[in-house]
Design a protein around this motif. Structure first.
Motif, short mmCIF file in Angstrom:
data_model
loop_
_atom_site.label_atom_id
_atom_site.label_comp_id
_atom_site.label_asym_id
_atom_site.label_seq_id
_atom_site.Cartn_x
_atom_site.Cartn_y
_atom_site.Cartn_z
N LYS A 68 0.86 -1.20 0.00
CA LYS A 68 0.00 0.00 0.00
C LYS A 68 0.89 1.25 0.00
O LYS A 68 0.97 2.00 0.98
CB LYS A 68 -0.93 -0.02 1.22
CG LYS A 68 -1.92 -1.19 1.17
CD LYS A 68 -2.77 -1.26 2.42
CE LYS A 68 -3.74 -2.44 2.34
NZ LYS A 68 -4.58 -2.55 3.56
N TYR A 69 1.55 1.45 -1.12
CA TYR A 69 2.57 2.48 -1.24
C TYR A 69 1.96 3.89 -1.23
O TYR A 69 0.79 4.08 -1.52
CB TYR A 69 3.39 2.27 -2.52
CG TYR A 69 4.02 0.90 -2.60
CD1 TYR A 69 4.94 0.47 -1.64
CD2 TYR A 69 3.68 0.00 -3.62
CE1 TYR A 69 5.52 -0.79 -1.70
CE2 TYR A 69 4.25 -1.26 -3.69
CZ TYR A 69 5.16 -1.64 -2.73
OH TYR A 69 5.73 -2.91 -2.79
N GLY A 70 2.82 4.88 -0.91
CA GLY A 70 2.37 6.26 -0.93
C GLY A 70 2.88 7.05 0.26
O GLY A 70 3.74 6.59 1.02
N ILE A 71 2.35 8.27 0.42
CA ILE A 71 2.72 9.16 1.51
C ILE A 71 1.75 8.98 2.67
O ILE A 71 0.53 8.96 2.47
CB ILE A 71 2.70 10.64 1.04
CG1 ILE A 71 3.68 10.86 -0.13
CG2 ILE A 71 3.05 11.57 2.20
CD1 ILE A 71 3.61 12.25 -0.73
N TYR A 72 2.30 8.88 3.88
CA TYR A 72 1.49 8.76 5.08
C TYR A 72 1.97 9.73 6.15
O TYR A 72 3.17 10.04 6.22
CB TYR A 72 1.57 7.34 5.66
CG TYR A 72 0.93 6.28 4.80
CD1 TYR A 72 -0.42 5.94 4.96
CD2 TYR A 72 1.67 5.60 3.83
CE1 TYR A 72 -1.01 4.96 4.16
CE2 TYR A 72 1.09 4.61 3.04
CZ TYR A 72 -0.26 4.30 3.22
OH TYR A 72 -0.84 3.33 2.43
N HIS A 73 1.05 10.18 6.97
CA HIS A 73 1.40 10.94 8.17
C HIS A 73 1.27 9.99 9.36
O HIS A 73 0.26 9.29 9.49
CB HIS A 73 0.47 12.14 8.35
CG HIS A 73 0.70 13.20 7.31
ND1 HIS A 73 -0.18 14.24 7.11
CD2 HIS A 73 1.71 13.38 6.42
CE1 HIS A 73 0.28 15.02 6.15
NE2 HIS A 73 1.42 14.50 5.71
N ALA A 74 2.28 9.98 10.21
CA ALA A 74 2.29 9.03 11.33
C ALA A 74 2.82 9.70 12.58
O ALA A 74 3.99 10.06 12.66
CB ALA A 74 3.14 7.82 10.98
N SER A 75 1.95 9.90 13.53
CA SER A 75 2.34 10.43 14.84
C SER A 75 1.31 9.93 15.84
O SER A 75 0.25 9.47 15.45
CB SER A 75 2.39 11.96 14.83
OG SER A 75 1.13 12.50 14.47
N ASN A 76 1.65 10.02 17.11
CA ASN A 76 0.67 9.63 18.11
C ASN A 76 -0.52 10.57 18.06
O ASN A 76 -0.41 11.73 17.62
CB ASN A 76 1.29 9.61 19.51
CG ASN A 76 2.13 8.36 19.75
OD1 ASN A 76 3.35 8.40 19.61
ND2 ASN A 76 1.49 7.25 20.09
N GLU A 77 -1.67 10.10 18.50
CA GLU A 77 -2.91 10.88 18.40
C GLU A 77 -2.93 12.05 19.38
O GLU A 77 -2.32 11.99 20.45
CB GLU A 77 -4.12 9.98 18.65
CG GLU A 77 -4.40 9.02 17.51
CD GLU A 77 -4.75 9.73 16.22
OE1 GLU A 77 -5.77 10.46 16.19
OE2 GLU A 77 -4.00 9.58 15.24
N GLY A 78 -3.68 13.07 19.02
CA GLY A 78 -3.84 14.24 19.88
C GLY A 78 -2.80 15.31 19.58
O GLY A 78 -1.74 15.02 18.99
N TYR A 79 -3.11 16.53 19.98
CA TYR A 79 -2.20 17.66 19.75
C TYR A 79 -1.91 18.38 21.06
O TYR A 79 -2.73 18.36 21.98
CB TYR A 79 -2.82 18.66 18.77
CG TYR A 79 -3.30 18.08 17.47
CD1 TYR A 79 -2.40 17.46 16.60
CD2 TYR A 79 -4.64 18.13 17.10
CE1 TYR A 79 -2.84 16.91 15.40
CE2 TYR A 79 -5.08 17.59 15.90
CZ TYR A 79 -4.18 16.99 15.06
OH TYR A 79 -4.60 16.45 13.87
N CYS A 80 -0.75 19.02 21.12
CA CYS A 80 -0.39 19.81 22.29
C CYS A 80 0.69 20.81 21.90
O CYS A 80 1.27 20.72 20.82
CB CYS A 80 0.11 18.92 23.43
SG CYS A 80 1.67 18.04 23.05
N SER A 81 0.95 21.76 22.78
CA SER A 81 2.09 22.66 22.59
C SER A 81 3.29 22.06 23.33
O SER A 81 3.15 21.12 24.12
CB SER A 81 1.77 24.05 23.14
OG SER A 81 1.70 24.00 24.56
N TRP A 82 4.46 22.64 23.13
CA TRP A 82 5.64 22.18 23.86
C TRP A 82 5.44 22.40 25.36
O TRP A 82 5.89 21.58 26.18
CB TRP A 82 6.89 22.90 23.38
CG TRP A 82 7.34 22.47 22.01
CD1 TRP A 82 7.26 23.18 20.86
CD2 TRP A 82 7.93 21.21 21.66
NE1 TRP A 82 7.76 22.44 19.80
CE2 TRP A 82 8.19 21.24 20.26
CE3 TRP A 82 8.28 20.06 22.38
CZ2 TRP A 82 8.77 20.16 19.58
CZ3 TRP A 82 8.86 19.00 21.70
CH2 TRP A 82 9.09 19.04 20.33
#
Length: 286
Positions: free
Chosen positions: A201-215
């Motif tokens: 399943k080739y292509g571009i993916y975004h991969a990070s843990n879920e959720g967002y935060c600031s530093w």
């Protein structure tokens, strides 16, 4: 499956090899002392001898601020090194997974960047990683690009280790609060990367843990889980000038993972908790 991993001495490369071995794969992890990817003949010799079925390219010049001055070194590693690896990978008909970055985007706005959004890096490091992405897409038939952000792992230095070290002799810290992204645990990420390489399943993916935060949010959670007392003063990026501009918006959409049958990574707070537990276990071994 025989898998060659560059950047083995870094946080991600180390965990990719570790997880791959646990799955029964034949893993060859190479650090810069084992293979200088900027020397074309060395790349051709090592890869041709090993004949991997897949290459996971974690090695990179990641000193974001230094890259603004030492452009030649950054280009040699991130662009030339990728080109040399890609050339041999195509001859061997090996799958190729490039680790890329949120820095290929300009960091504007508040919406998560999607894989198909037009990249527009604001710094030289991001520019070289985008050039590496182009090389992969133009020269390979079996490729993955995995864009990641804010990584932390057992092996090597990271934001968490820096914060915990500062807590030993500081009671107050100024932490940037207007850069938003997703901390990513390399152990979780490694499992996803190997899940990908097992497919076509080739292509571009975004991969990070879920959720967002600031530093600043990230730092607060670190001190809370580590049971450390620390007063955090939230500041904006302009109050902490750096040679390279950091993207203020590093949010990335992971919808494409789900569309292609891959599991999203756990929430970043859960990942941080598991990481701190893993660090404690490592410390007790010493």
């Amino acid at each position: 499956m025989k898998i060659l991993v560059t950047g083995f001495t870094g946080q991600l490369g180390y965990d990719v090899v570790r997880v791959g071995k646990s799955r029964g794969y034949q893993m060859l992890g190479l650090g810069s002392r084992d293979l200088d990817i900027t020397i074309k003949s060395d790349v051709e010799r090592v890869l041709s001898n090993y004949k991997p079925d897949a290459i996971i390219h974690c090695a990179a010049y990641t000193a974001v601020d230094k890259a603004e001055e030492d452009k030649e070194a950054c280009w040699n590693v991130n662009v030339n090194g990728t080109q040399y690896l890609a050339n041999v990978a195509e001859k061997l008909s090996a799958k190729f997974l490039l680790i890329s970055t949120d820095y290929v985007f300009n960091g504007k706005g508040q919406e998560p960047f999607r894989e198909e959004d037009l990249p527009s890096p604001v710094g030289y490091y991001g520019y070289t990683k985008l050039e590496a992405e182009k090389i992969i897409q133009e020269n390979l038939s079996k490729w993955f690009i995995c864009r990641i952000s804010w990584v932390f792992g057992i092996n090597g230095n990271n934001f968490i280790k820096s914060m915990l070290k500062l807590a030993d002799n500081r009671s107050e810290l100024n932490i940037v609060d207007d850069q938003i992204g997703s901390p990513t645990y390399t152990y979780d990420l490694s499992k996803l990367i190997l899940d990908m390489i097992e497919t076509d399943k080739y292509g571009i993916y975004h991969a990070s843990n879920e959720g967002y935060c600031s530093w600043a949010d990230f730092a607060e959670e670190i001190f809370k889980l580590a049971d450390k007392k620390m007063e955090i003063k939230r500041i904006n990026s302009e109050e902490y000038p750096t040679a390279a501009v950091r993207p203020k918006n590093s949010r990335m959409s992971k919808d494409k993972l789900v569309l292609n049958g891959f599991n999203r990574l756990p929430d970043w707070k859960s990942a941080l908790n598991h990481y701190l537990e893993a660090m404690r276990k490592e410390e007790t071994k010493v």
